[in-house]
Design a protein around this motif. Structure first.
Motif, PDB file in Angstrom:
ATOM      1  N   ALA A 135       0.803  -1.217  -0.051  1.00  0.00           N
ATOM      2  CA  ALA A 135       0.154   0.073  -0.056  1.00  0.00           C
ATOM      3  C   ALA A 135       0.889   1.434   0.099  1.00  0.00           C
ATOM      4  O   ALA A 135       0.917   2.197  -0.946  1.00  0.00           O
ATOM      5  N   ILE A 136       1.908   1.317   1.072  1.00  0.00           N
ATOM      6  CA  ILE A 136       2.519   2.370   1.308  1.00  0.00           C
ATOM      7  C   ILE A 136       3.599   2.652  -0.115  1.00  0.00           C
ATOM      8  O   ILE A 136       4.056   3.338  -0.699  1.00  0.00           O
ATOM      9  N   ASN A 137       4.202   1.218  -0.141  1.00  0.00           N
ATOM     10  CA  ASN A 137       5.365   1.232  -1.175  1.00  0.00           C
ATOM     11  C   ASN A 137       5.080   0.814  -2.502  1.00  0.00           C
ATOM     12  O   ASN A 137       5.503  -0.126  -2.936  1.00  0.00           O
ATOM     13  N   ILE A 138       4.131   1.630  -3.157  1.00  0.00           N
ATOM     14  CA  ILE A 138       4.082   1.712  -4.469  1.00  0.00           C
ATOM     15  C   ILE A 138       5.011   2.588  -5.188  1.00  0.00           C
ATOM     16  O   ILE A 138       5.060   3.898  -4.788  1.00  0.00           O
ATOM     17  N   PRO A 139       5.653   2.180  -6.360  1.00  0.00           N
ATOM     18  CA  PRO A 139       6.707   2.964  -6.864  1.00  0.00           C
ATOM     19  C   PRO A 139       6.104   3.665  -7.904  1.00  0.00           C
ATOM     20  O   PRO A 139       6.903   4.181  -8.790  1.00  0.00           O
ATOM     21  N   PHE A 140       4.927   4.010  -7.973  1.00  0.00           N
ATOM     22  CA  PHE A 140       4.423   4.559  -9.268  1.00  0.00           C
ATOM     23  C   PHE A 140       4.859   5.893  -9.619  1.00  0.00           C
ATOM     24  O   PHE A 140       5.016   6.868  -8.630  1.00  0.00           O
ATOM     25  N   VAL A 141       4.765   6.385 -10.782  1.00  0.00           N
ATOM     26  CA  VAL A 141       5.256   7.911 -11.271  1.00  0.00           C
ATOM     27  C   VAL A 141       4.080   8.525 -11.198  1.00  0.00           C
ATOM     28  O   VAL A 141       3.410   8.827 -12.077  1.00  0.00           O
ATOM     29  N   ILE A 142       3.635   9.088 -10.028  1.00  0.00           N
ATOM     30  CA  ILE A 142       2.546   9.891  -9.848  1.00  0.00           C
ATOM     31  C   ILE A 142       2.999  10.963  -8.954  1.00  0.00           C
ATOM     32  O   ILE A 142       3.775  10.882  -7.653  1.00  0.00           O
ATOM     33  N   PRO A 143       2.694  12.059  -9.118  1.00  0.00           N
ATOM     34  CA  PRO A 143       3.023  13.234  -8.609  1.00  0.00           C
ATOM     35  C   PRO A 143       2.578  13.426  -7.201  1.00  0.00           C
ATOM     36  O   PRO A 143       3.043  14.106  -6.110  1.00  0.00           O
ATOM     37  N   ASN A 144       1.548  13.028  -6.858  1.00  0.00           N
ATOM     38  CA  ASN A 144       0.722  13.393  -5.557  1.00  0.00           C
ATOM     39  C   ASN A 144       0.036  11.983  -5.289  1.00  0.00           C
ATOM     40  O   ASN A 144      -0.941  11.545  -5.796  1.00  0.00           O
ATOM     41  N   ILE A 145       0.639  11.570  -3.903  1.00  0.00           N
ATOM     42  CA  ILE A 145       0.053  10.101  -3.501  1.00  0.00           C
ATOM     43  C   ILE A 145      -0.097  10.325  -2.101  1.00  0.00           C
ATOM     44  O   ILE A 145       0.958  11.087  -1.294  1.00  0.00           O
ATOM     45  N   ARG A 146      -1.239   9.908  -1.632  1.00  0.00           N
ATOM     46  CA  ARG A 146      -1.647  10.108  -0.160  1.00  0.00           C
ATOM     47  C   ARG A 146      -2.177   8.615  -0.006  1.00  0.00           C
ATOM     48  O   ARG A 146      -2.896   8.110  -0.482  1.00  0.00           O
ATOM     49  N   ILE A 147      -1.609   8.122   1.087  1.00  0.00           N
ATOM     50  CA  ILE A 147      -2.117   6.782   1.717  1.00  0.00           C
ATOM     51  C   ILE A 147      -2.470   7.103   3.304  1.00  0.00           C
ATOM     52  O   ILE A 147      -1.747   7.743   4.099  1.00  0.00           O
TER      53      ILE A 147
END
Length: 783
Positions: free
Chosen positions: A523-535
């Protein structure tokens, strides 16, 4: 057939099946007695638990997923001996539950030793952390943590044999080599068998680690090769193995227990008169439970002691019990799903925050939102829990199918009120484990009942109903995800709220919501190239025992994340594979701490960064082998998912056929795994195949529901597992090759997480229908 250790006589006895239990003192004396002991070797500076366990597990010092890649010990561990007859005996200190570790680790020792495998015998270690290091066989870490130490064990023994030969022949040790159980001096043509040198070698000091040279991998004879002779295969086929339920002792009594139907409940009153009239029933005993948190304590209840298991079962049926069901009597899993939804739809504790996802989600754009539900799951091991205990003369001896011998020893001692060194645990083979048998409540039950029966040996058997209704269940989970796509279909923001009870509730009173180590499972450790991530992690309460399960929180997280990626790809009108690879981004190594993952499965973030290149590679390999993009007939669909868990990368492509009536069949599954160097390839394939079957079973039919606090499923007609006719017709495992210059990943658990999302993504490709709630069951059936 069984093996036992006599505390008073300090001896080892073996009566078959190859499952032998030894103590260190008995090892030194006993092996010499029956082989002409010549050499015992341990490893200085082997391993100690160096890092904290992943949060949400039991106390890290003893039971967590500690990093075993470094550290020192003062007392050398004993793992290998060589007799005057040339027989090499290797101690297996990890529990065997079908994954092959009782063969794999000894194979590593034998290879470095240059031993002939046909002259190798394996014995099972009893519980003793001071001798063997961590013995908790979970977290896919047996080979990961002990590959190098076991190589050192074998290489140390080999060096001592070489040194003994050099002294006898008066030649430099550098001129001596070893091959297939012999020590050779090429210049003179002399050679000696291991047994002929064992006595001399035993007189030498164990050399320091700096003098021990490991083989060049090009010289490996067993490592990296398919296992040709498992130490247990013959006995398994011949029915000579010793599982927990197989223990037989003189004068043994048999017990089954009526446990509180609701977690935290207790006996209000009982009438045992009818039970005592059942032929063979000896006694009825009340077992006191423990107040929550559960830890590894017995649930309590009423035990029926009899002269055979059937009489005990019939006696239990005759009991009249009034239960006080306690604070969780109102637990209803259907209603709790609503509770989870409500929690997941509100702002919660922030666990990772890059950029400003909430602001971006509030702006204009293509907004995608979805929720995914996974119910409680039961381990449903082929062999339900079973343990035998005998208490006598202030000592307790246990025979049990346990994954964690040390936790078993500590728990039994604590419940008896005795010192730990008064308890000995013999580890039998396990008929499956999946995390359930790392919780030794059933062994404590046997010890308490033996104590109540004045020391007579007592075997506690859990029926399938006991197993399914009183499990340490896999958590229930509701995953809420949102994203916004820009005009080009690229995700600008990612919000993930994971609402699930925590395993920590089993150990810490009042613990609510997922902990960092649990969120660090996909859940936390997704390496996606997305500028805004909130978990975020809503704090929800547990109403039953929650425990480790194969791949743990990776299961709900991967189902949600990989399903949602497929939904975003569809919304962007993009090919799923290309969209996923673009999200993963270019090959790079990401420090888990940069993704707010502070636990990283207890491993060093330096040794184990998240490698997006390896993640990309398994996606590319699986899709290539599956023929991704090929035209398929109507009703067919290909689904893709990838997951990083326990330091390994696994991708799955599943092909499904959905018939007109909604019936699902699976013609083919392609799975690609990158677990680093492959020590025993055939066992890797077997474990990945098993993980696939288990993952399909969980996705299609796995579900434990609760009503009035009680689990409603009691046997396999209610808690269904995958039948043979529903299994894939063609299951292929593709492995990414690696040299031995990198750390190992896990194998037993990483194959499970991508299965459910790959299956559901394939169903969407075949039908256009999204499955967001598991199990699938009849969701595709037409009314």
């Amino acid at each position: 057939m069984s093996a036992a250790f006599d505390f008073e006589k300090d001896s080892v006895t073996t009566t078959g099946s190859g499952v032998t239990s030894v103590s260190r003192r008995a090892w030194l004396k006993g092996v010499g007695a029956f082989t002409g002991l010549a050499l015992t070797v341990g490893v200085n500076g082997l391993v100690t638990a160096a890092n904290a366990a992943a949060a949400g597990a039991a106390p890290a010092k003893k039971y967590g997923g500690a990093n075993m890649s470094g550290g020192t010990v003062n007392d050398p561990f004993i793992f290998v001996s060589i007799g005057a007859d040339g027989i090499v005996t290797i101690v297996a200190h990890r529990s065997e539950m079908g994954q092959g570790i009782r063969t794999s680790l000894p194979l590593v020792v034998a290879d470095e030793l240059d031993a002939d495998w046909s002259h190798v015998r394996v014995v099972q270690a009893n519980a003793d952390e001071s001798r063997y290091g961590n013995q908790n066989t979970d977290g896919s870490r047996s080979m990961r943590h002990f590959f190098t130490p076991m190589r050192q064990v074998g290489a140390t023994a080999r060096l001592m044999l070489v040194s003994a030969a050099a002294t006898r022949w008066s030649v430099p040790a550098s001129e001596i080599t070893t091959k297939n159980h012999e020590v050779l001096h090429a210049k003179s043509g002399r050679k000696l068998g291991f047994g002929e040198l064992a006595v001399d070698a035993a007189k030498l000091q164990v050399p320091p680690a700096a003098q021990v040279q490991l083989k060049d991998p090009a010289q490996f004879r067993y490592i990296g090769k398919d296992v040709f002779n498992s130490v247990d295969f013959h006995d398994i086929v011949a029915g000579n193995t010793h599982y927990g339920i197989d223990t037989r002792l003189d004068g043994m009594l048999y017990a089954v227990i009526a446990r509180p139907p609701v977690y935290g409940g207790k006996v209000a009153s009982f009438d045992s008169a009818a039970a005592l009239k059942i032929p063979g029933v000896v006694r009825v005993i009340e077992l006191k439970g423990s107040p929550p948190p559960a830890k590894f304590n017995p649930l309590g209840g009423i035990a029926v002691i009899a002269r055979n298991t059937w009489a005990a079962i019939k006696g239990r049926e005759a009991l009249k019990i009034t239960w006080d069901n306690g604070p969780h009597a109102g637990y209803d899993s259907t209603a709790f799903k609503t509770t989870l939804q409500e929690a997941a739809r509100k702002p919660a504790k922030v666990m990772r925050n890059n950029g400003d996802a909430m602001a971006v989600l509030a702006q204009a754009g293509k907004h995608i939102e979805a929720e995914y539900y996974i119910p409680h799951l039961a381990h449903a091991t082929m062999e339900p829990p079973a343990a035998t205990a005998r208490t006598a003369n202030g000592k307790c001896e246990v025979w049990a199918c346990v994954q964690d011998p040390q936790a078993t020893r500590d728990t039994v001692a604590d419940r008896l009120g005795w010192k730990t060194d008064a308890v000995k645990v013999n580890v039998t083979l396990l008929g499956g484990g999946f995390g359930r048998k790392s919780k030794p409540d059933f062994a404590a039950e046997a010890a308490l009942l033996s104590q109540a029966m004045d020391g007579a040996p007592v075997k506690v058997t859990w029926t399938r109903e006991d197993d399914l209704r009183h499990d340490y269940f896999h958590t229930v989970s509701l995953e809420h995800l949102e994203s916004t796509l820009d005009a080009k279909g690229k995700p600008l923001a990612w919000l993930h709220r994971s609402a699930a009870p925590t395993i920590a509730s089993t150990f810490v009173a009042g613990a609510k919501g997922e902990q960092p180590g649990e969120l660090g499972m996909g859940a936390i450790n997704i390496p996606f190239v997305i500028p805004n991530i909130r978990i975020e992690a809503p704090e929800v309460e547990a109403h039953t025992r929650i425990g480790w399960f194969r791949s743990v929180y990776n299961i709900p997280h991967a189902f949600a994340v990989q399903s949602f990626v497929a939904e975003l790809a569809a919304a962007a009108k993009r090919d799923h594979r290309e969209f996923l690879l673009e999200l993963i981004g270019p090959a790079r190594q990401v420090n888990p701490q940069d993704m707010s993952d502070t636990t990283n499965y207890g491993e060093s973030p330096v040794l184990y960064p998240l490698d997006t290149g390896r993640m990309r590679q398994v996606v590319e390999l699986a899709t290539k082998e599956a023929g991704w993009g090929r035209k398929v007939p109507k009703g067919h669909g290909l689904g893709l998912a990838v997951a990083y868990s326990f330091m390994s990368y696994v991708a799955a492509v599943i092909e499904v056929v959905v018939a007109e009536d909604g019936t699902i069949s699976i013609p083919r599954v392609d799975m690609a795994i990158d677990c680093g160097p492959q020590i025993t390839p055939d066992r890797i394939r077997s474990q990945v195949e098993g993980a696939c079957i288990m993952g399909l079973s969980l996705a299609m039919t796995g579900e434990i529901t609760f009503k009035n606090g009680s689990a409603e499923q009691g046997n396999f007609h209610e808690y269904e597992v995958l039948r043979a006719f529903s299994a894939p017709r063609d299951l292929r495992v593709h492995m990414v090759p690696h040299k031995y210059d990198m750390p190992l990943g896990g194998v037993g658990e990483p194959g499970t997480p991508p299965i459910a999302p790959a299956l559901c993504n394939a169903i969407f490709a075949a039908t256009g229908k999204r499955i967001r709630n598991l199990p699938i069951r009849d969701q595709l059936k037409k009314s």
